[in-house]
Design a protein around this motif. Structure first.
Motif, PDB file in Angstrom:
ATOM      1  N   GLU A  66      44.702 -59.944 -51.494  1.00 47.09           N
ATOM      2  CA  GLU A  66      43.336 -60.451 -51.376  1.00 47.09           C
ATOM      3  C   GLU A  66      43.057 -60.975 -49.964  1.00 47.09           C
ATOM      4  O   GLU A  66      41.960 -60.809 -49.426  1.00 47.09           O
ATOM      5  N   ALA A  67      44.041 -61.620 -49.351  1.00 45.98           N
ATOM      6  CA  ALA A  67      43.871 -62.135 -47.995  1.00 45.98           C
ATOM      7  C   ALA A  67      43.630 -60.999 -47.005  1.00 45.98           C
ATOM      8  O   ALA A  67      42.745 -61.076 -46.152  1.00 45.98           O
ATOM      9  N   LEU A  68      44.413 -59.925 -47.123  1.00 48.41           N
ATOM     10  CA  LEU A  68      44.243 -58.793 -46.214  1.00 48.41           C
ATOM     11  C   LEU A  68      42.884 -58.130 -46.423  1.00 48.41           C
ATOM     12  O   LEU A  68      42.218 -57.736 -45.450  1.00 48.41           O
ATOM     13  N   ALA A  69      42.453 -58.006 -47.685  1.00 48.98           N
ATOM     14  CA  ALA A  69      41.143 -57.403 -47.954  1.00 48.98           C
ATOM     15  C   ALA A  69      40.021 -58.260 -47.388  1.00 48.98           C
ATOM     16  O   ALA A  69      39.058 -57.745 -46.803  1.00 48.98           O
ATOM     17  N   ALA A  70      40.142 -59.584 -47.543  1.00 49.77           N
ATOM     18  CA  ALA A  70      39.113 -60.479 -47.006  1.00 49.77           C
ATOM     19  C   ALA A  70      39.064 -60.410 -45.488  1.00 49.77           C
ATOM     20  O   ALA A  70      37.987 -60.417 -44.879  1.00 49.77           O
ATOM     21  N   LEU A  71      40.224 -60.333 -44.849  1.00 53.02           N
ATOM     22  CA  LEU A  71      40.261 -60.187 -43.393  1.00 53.02           C
ATOM     23  C   LEU A  71      39.607 -58.885 -42.953  1.00 53.02           C
ATOM     24  O   LEU A  71      38.858 -58.844 -41.966  1.00 53.02           O
ATOM     25  N   GLY A  72      39.881 -57.812 -43.682  1.00 59.15           N
ATOM     26  CA  GLY A  72      39.278 -56.526 -43.343  1.00 59.15           C
ATOM     27  C   GLY A  72      37.765 -56.582 -43.412  1.00 59.15           C
ATOM     28  O   GLY A  72      37.066 -56.082 -42.523  1.00 59.15           O
ATOM     29  N   THR A  73      37.251 -57.220 -44.461  1.00 65.15           N
ATOM     30  CA  THR A  73      35.795 -57.355 -44.595  1.00 65.15           C
ATOM     31  C   THR A  73      35.216 -58.202 -43.472  1.00 65.15           C
ATOM     32  O   THR A  73      34.178 -57.873 -42.878  1.00 65.15           O
ATOM     33  N   ALA A  74      35.890 -59.299 -43.144  1.00 63.80           N
ATOM     34  CA  ALA A  74      35.394 -60.193 -42.091  1.00 63.80           C
ATOM     35  C   ALA A  74      35.359 -59.493 -40.740  1.00 63.80           C
ATOM     36  O   ALA A  74      34.379 -59.599 -39.996  1.00 63.80           O
ATOM     37  N   LEU A  75      36.410 -58.758 -40.410  1.00 61.97           N
ATOM     38  CA  LEU A  75      36.464 -58.091 -39.108  1.00 61.97           C
ATOM     39  C   LEU A  75      35.500 -56.912 -39.045  1.00 61.97           C
ATOM     40  O   LEU A  75      34.922 -56.624 -37.987  1.00 61.97           O
ATOM     41  N   ARG A  76      35.320 -56.246 -40.162  1.00 63.74           N
ATOM     42  CA  ARG A  76      34.353 -55.143 -40.197  1.00 63.74           C
ATOM     43  C   ARG A  76      32.960 -55.636 -39.849  1.00 63.74           C
ATOM     44  O   ARG A  76      32.201 -54.963 -39.139  1.00 63.74           O
ATOM     45  N   ARG A  77      32.624 -56.801 -40.327  1.00 63.60           N
ATOM     46  CA  ARG A  77      31.289 -57.357 -40.087  1.00 63.60           C
ATOM     47  C   ARG A  77      31.163 -58.017 -38.716  1.00 63.60           C
ATOM     48  O   ARG A  77      30.071 -58.074 -38.149  1.00 63.60           O
ATOM     49  N   ALA A  78      32.275 -58.512 -38.192  1.00 61.82           N
ATOM     50  CA  ALA A  78      32.206 -59.312 -36.970  1.00 61.82           C
ATOM     51  C   ALA A  78      32.313 -58.494 -35.696  1.00 61.82           C
ATOM     52  O   ALA A  78      31.744 -58.859 -34.669  1.00 61.82           O
ATOM     53  N   ILE A  79      33.055 -57.381 -35.743  1.00 60.02           N
ATOM     54  CA  ILE A  79      33.361 -56.648 -34.505  1.00 60.02           C
ATOM     55  C   ILE A  79      32.610 -55.328 -34.494  1.00 60.02           C
ATOM     56  O   ILE A  79      32.777 -54.482 -35.378  1.00 60.02           O
ATOM     57  N   ALA A  80      31.809 -55.143 -33.456  1.00 56.32           N
ATOM     58  CA  ALA A  80      31.132 -53.861 -33.269  1.00 56.32           C
ATOM     59  C   ALA A  80      32.071 -52.909 -32.537  1.00 56.32           C
ATOM     60  O   ALA A  80      33.190 -53.250 -32.175  1.00 56.32           O
ATOM     61  N   GLY A  81      31.599 -51.694 -32.296  1.00 53.61           N
ATOM     62  CA  GLY A  81      32.400 -50.726 -31.560  1.00 53.61           C
ATOM     63  C   GLY A  81      33.543 -50.212 -32.408  1.00 53.61           C
ATOM     64  O   GLY A  81      33.496 -50.194 -33.641  1.00 53.61           O
ATOM     65  N   SER A  82      34.628 -49.817 -31.755  1.00 51.51           N
ATOM     66  CA  SER A  82      35.729 -49.167 -32.466  1.00 51.51           C
ATOM     67  C   SER A  82      36.727 -50.147 -33.062  1.00 51.51           C
ATOM     68  O   SER A  82      37.359 -49.854 -34.079  1.00 51.51           O
TER      69      SER A  82
END
Length: 568
Positions: A421-437
């Protein structure tokens, strides 16, 4: 100073010929540097001719505003130099019929003299002419009365209103009255971030230090009325608006047209930021923005900076602003979007994540310090990553990783109840926070690792190693890069391989992770010797050699930051 010109003496003529090629309704008037609207109807049928101009270097003004519904002619002097009396007179003769002409003149001595004399000569020939002076620069309000102020970017709005009035067949006196009314209800103030450079000149007319801006400048490269420290866009906009509102005596409940004008070297991004600030400022004052434009409408060659113009309007003025025109540079539109946000669709409910068991509490207590350590390390590395990415990329990696750091800190403890769950939450957070590649790469890797650990409440070292390997493979699959292509994978691949081999060989987690971090750091440094074959740096080819890849260095940074938080 490098310029895309032939010789300084030919700059204006060459420019006019290029402009005319793009506008079939425009022609150059003989040997004069004058653009006129065509086709010209029989003299007896012509509406009042609206003529303006001045020194060149203010493009798209003035030639870009020639066309039915706006200017009948633009008289273009040399750069920042008033056109000659004869050129103005030629424009009047070519475009004015029995109904006469209105000359719209920015309040500079040379323009007033040459346009004014041309008007007298035309009257002597029997052509009725009215002269309208625009003096909209409020920066000089404490130093000079209105008759001595400069005419600057708000003049374009006067062009539009007056041209529309002429196109409706109004008489000369009425057209001139409308033009004067618009000029009297107009205020503009500008700011320069640096000077501008004339064709043929070796340096700009003035320069500003990094900690200076120039308030209240004119449009000919002349200095402003005050040099001050830089301000954030909102604060600077407040200063400009305050001066205009005060000078124009604009009150709560009044209506305005708003123009944010670029001075030649200001990106549209920055002009729109100023537009946002200006709209909010006026809204707080209870002043209603009825029309709004941002863009470079009257420049000062290559000067960085902008001006703001406010025009007090009523329904009749708005009707003239909205009237159609064929002038190529008029931006059109101007309608204001009163509600700029709509609600985003919500994801389907998945059930909330709650920390309930002691095991869940334990994972949150273990993972949170590790995440904070990674966030701290990424923020501390912002300048280094920015510098590396500027040399071999687009320069946004440092700020992207800082956004990632803040997103990591904001992941709630409730989402850290299991590793998956922690890894999934991190993935969602970074997907929303970081533009570009970077965002998609990290999000994909974390989601792949999360799926591998799903259902495993207490992953072993081998489980973590396998999840790490799966995550790195996901990045390779998504981006198509491989080892040696000079990307983040050149740090991730050796790190994952070293960790998995060490764990499989019975080494402790601490030892295995130390080997992984060392492998990542070595791989990141080795990218300096690689010719990029993937990512934006690949456009530079061999020119990127000698500079470590920023993405790989970032990987080594956050891997090292995890070291104190791992347990055997």
């Amino acid at each position: 100073m490098k310029k895309l010109i032939n010789t300084p003496a030919r700059v204006v003529r060459d420019m006019l010929e290029g402009m005319a090629r793009q506008a079939p309704h425009v022609a150059i008037l003989g040997d004069e540097n004058v653009l006129v609207s065509r086709p010209q109807s029989e003299a007896a049928d012509r509406p009042v001719a609206i003529i303006s101009g001045g020194g060149s270097g203010h493009e798209p003004a003035h030639g870009g505003y020639v066309g039915p519904g706006m200017l009948a002619a633009a008289v273009c002097g040399e750069v920042f130099t008033s056109p000659s009396t004869d050129a103005v007179l030629a424009a009047i003769r070519a475009t004015a019929g029995p109904r006469g002409a209105v000359l719209i003149v920015k309040n500079y001595t040379g323009d007033r003299l040459n346009f004014g004399l041309a008007a007298e000569l035309a009257r002597a020939e029997g052509i009725p002419v009215e002269v309208v002076i625009v003096a909209d620069d409020v920066a000089l309000r404490k130093h000079a009365d209105r008759s001595q102020r400069r005419g600057i970017a708000g003049t374009v709005l006067v062009h539009k209103i007056t041209g529309a009035a002429s196109a409706r067949g109004m008489a000369l006196d009425d057209v001139a009255r409308i033009a004067r009314h618009a000029a009297a209800n107009l205020g503009t103030m500008g700011v320069a971030l640096d000077g501008c450079t004339l064709p043929g000149a070796e340096r700009s007319g003035f320069t500003l230090a990094d900690d200076e801006i120039e308030l209240g400048l004119g449009i000919h490269g002349e200095k402003g009325v005050e040099r001050t420290a830089p301000l954030a866009a909102d604060a600077l906009t407040d200063v400009l608006i305050e001066n205009i509102v005060d000078d124009s005596a604009l009150k709560h409940g009044e209506r305005v047209a708003l123009l944010v004008n670029g001075l030649g070297a200001t990106p549209q991004m920055e002009l729109d930021i100023v537009m946002r600030a200006a709209f909010e400022n006026l809204a707080q004052r209870g002043i209603r923005v009825e029309r709004a434009w941002s863009g470079t409408l009257l420049s000062a060659l290559d000067m960085p900076g902008c001006s703001i113009s406010l025009l007090r309007v009523d329904d009749a003025t708005l009707d003239l602003l909205d009237a159609p025109t064929d002038a190529r540079a008029w931006p059109g539109g101007g309608a204001v979007n009163a509600a700029i946000r709509i609600d985003a669709p919500m994801p389907q409910a998945q059930g909330s994540v709650r920390v309930e068991s002691e095991s869940a509490h334990d994972w949150a207590r273990r993972i949170r310090p590790a995440l904070n350590g990674v966030a701290d390390a990424l923020i501390a590395s912002e300048s280094q990553l920015t510098d590396l990415d500027t040399q071999a990329g687009d320069g946004d990696l440092g700020i992207s990783m800082t956004r990632a750091a803040h997103a990591i800190r904001d992941v709630p403890d409730a989402a850290l109840s299991t590793p998956a769950e922690a890894l999934a939450a991190l993935g969602t957070a970074l997907r929303r926070a970081i533009a570009g590649s970077s965002g998609p790469f990290y999000a994909t890797a974390l989601m792949r690792a999360s799926r591998h650990l799903a259902g495993i409440d207490h992953p072993s070292a081998k489980d973590w190693a396998a999840a790490f390997t799966h995550a790195v493979q996901a990045i390779s699959e998504l981006g198509g890069a491989n080892a040696g292509d000079r990307t983040m994978l050149d740090a991730l691949l050796p790190a994952a391989s070293a960790f998995e081999e060490a764990v499989s060989g019975g080494r402790s987690v601490d030892d295995a992770w130390s080997l992984a971090v060392a492998a990542a750091q070595e791989g990141a440094q080795e990218t300096a010797n690689m010719t990029p074959r993937a990512g934006r740096a690949s456009y530079l080819g061999a020119r990127a050699v000698g500079i470590p890849d920023g993405g790989a260095v970032a990987v080594a940074c956050w891997l090292a930051a995890l070291t104190p938080h791992l347990r055997g």
